[in-house]
Design an enzyme around this catalytic site. Structure first.
Site: not given
Length: 246
Positions: A102-104, A191
């Protein structure tokens, strides 16, 4: 199994650290002091103890984490906090890893395990495992967008995405310029959700994963908290993948 490997796999560090424990004379097998890491043991029958505490062997571990913003989906990093840094010392194991990324700044469901085979099954594009997200979008999402997502779409760099299920949710509590949506995808491109909305001239301002395959985020977990999966949840994951392979 070798005794040093057993100790390593039950949370006592690397094999080198396991051998250090043996040198300290704090490891016993069936009540007798153990001296050699190469000693062979039966993990189901032999009784291993460290400093008098019996060690229970468990091959695979499964945790559900409600990932918060600001941490990265990695096992270690020199400069940034990782999802494994959220684990208590007694739960941390060197072989744990996040299943996918999962993105930051993305929050929500993240599976942490040491079961590489299950992770592969969940992440393989060929398995078409559903991943469900709730997102707040800057811009008014339309039925035309829903149809574009359903057909499959080209991202801004001409990378193709498989068909996705986009649903417009009740946005009455949001500003008029924003839309609340649910999105189900079966891939995990870099993303991806953000890029999909960029392709229709909109921007993701908040993103949360709520489901992966049959595994649903436990909403009682606060951001940054985790818990072991129940036996039922583990069985659901494995049963789901068995059906996908048929």
């Amino acid at each position: 199994m070798r005794l040093d490997k057993f100790l390593s796999q039950t949370g006592f560090g690397s094999r080198k650290e396991a051998k250090a424990l043996l040198k300290k004379k704090v490891v016993a097998v069936n009540g007798e002091l153990a001296k050699e890491g190469k000693q062979s043991i039966d993990v189901e029958r032999d009784r291993v103890s460290v400093q008098g505490e019996v060690v229970i062997y468990q091959e695979y571990y499964y945790y559900m984490l409600n990932k918060p913003q600001g941490v990265i989906s990695a096992t270690e990093d020199q400069s940034q906090r990782t999802v494994l840094d959220l684990f208590k010392r007694e739960d941390y194991r060197m072989d744990l890893f996040p299943v996918g990324r999962l993105d930051k700044d993305t929050v929500g469901l993240l599976l942490i395990t040491n079961d590489g085979a299950l992770a592969h099954e969940l992440l393989s594009p060929k398995k078409h495992v559903d991943k469900t997200y709730i997102a707040k979008i800057e811009g008014k999402v339309t039925n035309n967008d829903v149809q574009i997502f359903a057909r499959g779409m080209q991202l801004t760099n001409q990378e193709h995405c498989l068909p996705a299920q986009l649903t417009i949710l009740n946005s009455e509590h949001l500003p008029e310029t924003q839309t609340l949506i649910s999105l189900v995808i079966q891939e995990g491109k870099f993303h991806q959700v953000k890029r999909m909305f960029e392709a229709v001239n909109k921007k993701v301002v908040a993103l949360k994963r709520t489901k992966m395959g049959p595994l649903q985020l436990d909403e009682t977990l606060k951001k940054g908290q985790y818990r072991s999966l129940t036996n039922h949840e583990v069985a659901l994951l494995k049963e789901h993948q068995t059906r996908k392979n048929e």
